[in-house]
Design a protein around this motif. Sequence first.
Motif, short mmCIF file in Angstrom:
data_model
loop_
_atom_site.label_atom_id
_atom_site.label_comp_id
_atom_site.label_asym_id
_atom_site.label_seq_id
_atom_site.Cartn_x
_atom_site.Cartn_y
_atom_site.Cartn_z
N ARG A 2 -15.19 0.45 -1.98
CA ARG A 2 -14.21 0.01 -3.01
C ARG A 2 -13.41 0.52 -3.51
NH1 ARG A 2 -14.24 -5.65 -4.35
NH2 ARG A 2 -11.87 -5.53 -4.35
N VAL A 3 -14.46 1.41 -4.80
CA VAL A 3 -14.42 1.49 -5.88
C VAL A 3 -13.50 2.76 -5.77
CG1 VAL A 3 -15.27 1.99 -8.04
CG2 VAL A 3 -15.57 0.60 -7.72
N LEU A 4 -14.38 3.77 -4.65
CA LEU A 4 -14.08 5.21 -4.57
C LEU A 4 -12.28 5.24 -3.52
CD1 LEU A 4 -17.16 6.88 -3.15
CD2 LEU A 4 -16.19 7.13 -4.99
N ASP A 5 -12.41 3.86 -2.46
CA ASP A 5 -10.39 3.94 -2.29
C ASP A 5 -9.74 3.95 -3.62
OD1 ASP A 5 -12.07 4.49 0.39
OD2 ASP A 5 -11.68 2.10 0.98
N ALA A 6 -9.92 2.78 -4.72
CA ALA A 6 -9.43 2.95 -5.22
C ALA A 6 -9.19 3.84 -6.12
CB ALA A 6 -9.62 1.89 -6.57
N LEU A 7 -10.06 5.17 -6.17
CA LEU A 7 -9.28 5.87 -7.14
C LEU A 7 -9.12 7.05 -6.39
CD1 LEU A 7 -13.11 7.15 -8.40
CD2 LEU A 7 -11.17 6.55 -9.62
N ALA A 8 -8.97 6.89 -4.86
CA ALA A 8 -7.13 7.53 -3.86
C ALA A 8 -7.67 9.34 -4.53
CB ALA A 8 -6.10 7.55 -3.90
N ILE A 9 -8.70 9.44 -3.65
CA ILE A 9 -9.66 10.83 -4.31
C ILE A 9 -8.74 11.57 -2.99
CG2 ILE A 9 -10.71 13.11 -4.00
CD1 ILE A 9 -12.54 10.40 -6.08
N PRO A 10 -7.79 12.52 -2.69
CA PRO A 10 -7.52 13.66 -1.76
C PRO A 10 -8.33 13.98 -0.92
CG PRO A 10 -6.31 14.28 -3.81
CD PRO A 10 -7.54 13.42 -3.96
N GLY A 11 -8.89 14.23 0.57
CA GLY A 11 -9.86 14.57 1.33
C GLY A 11 -10.71 14.22 1.33
N LEU A 12 -11.02 12.80 0.46
CA LEU A 12 -12.43 12.55 0.47
C LEU A 12 -12.15 12.02 1.95
CD1 LEU A 12 -15.21 12.41 -0.76
CD2 LEU A 12 -13.92 9.51 -1.96
#
Length: 347
Positions: free
Chosen positions: A21-31
Amino acid sequence: MLVALLPGDGIGPEVIAEARRVLDALAIPGLAFEEAPVGGAAYHAKGHPLPPETLDLARRADAILFGAVGDPTCDALERHLRPEQAILGLRKELTLFSNLRPAKCFPELADASTLRPEVACAIDLLIVRELNGDVYFGEKGMRKTADGLREGYDIMSYDEGEVRRIAHSAFKAAQARRGLLCSVDKANVLETSQLWRDVVIEVHADYPDVQLSHMYVDNAAMQLVRNPGQFDVIVTGNLFGDILSDQASMCVGSIGLLASASLDANGKGLYEPIHGSAPDIAGQGRANPLATILSAAMMLRFSLGLAHEADRIDHAVARALAGGARTADIAGGMSTSEMGDAVIAAL
Ligand code: IPM
Ligand code: MG
């Protein structure tokens, strides 16, 4: 960029979900993420703790985010089918030989440590643990003595190449920090340790800017609770590193806070909290997800080249703690997902 998510057993799925959820919240393109079973969960689903599809995903991925393995219902299985073999197999198959386990005190949590707050607050150390050798991977077995007694054995050994490569990792880590390296061994008793010490001294020639010291492991265990502030980087073998890193985690307040990276020679890595699967609290939403969230930050930094995003996670965790966010292990009442919410809010 592909991240393999291996949640595993016990509290593993709960803490991995919060890191996700934390990684999704960063909305990193291409991840992108792909998940696979590991440990007891994989044994129950597929008959093996590290099924070929899971190993294949781990090989294909740019980085691996790992929860925990360990399942009491598997205790009676033959050793090669036990959940722990999954993490040992991943470390060995992917040559993840360099295990970085940082331990730093969050000032707000000094009270959670069993050490006096002023002692705990001084902790800012990194344990560099060798992961591919030692008694973990030597010949082992059960046999009968000449008198017919059952005897278990596990051979401890290191070759100089194994020691040299972890020594280089540790000296480099020390250069990037305060320049102090303490090599921990048991050279007063063990030949393995004598070779370890000799090789670390040889490698030191390449790093004249690092101050090297040596300590026996029994003394190191004592010094870690007496005056942990004296340590910058500790380098040690697989078994001693396993033990000392659990000890260091409690010195800073909770094992629920410590992240780790296991790296190969090219920077590919597996990232995992240093805690285990904690079957006693699994499924209750009581686990602290911070160690896994901080492991995700290490993954962004070391394997995915996203230092800025890693900093954002580290700062958000510090801000959540400063704002009073606490799970049960650090004397609070928040659930696993409420702690995740607090970190996301602080992002
Ligand atoms: C760790 C764990 C593992 C280890 C177990 C689960 C095999 O304790 O990562 O510290 O002993 O390395
Ligand atoms: Mg351990």
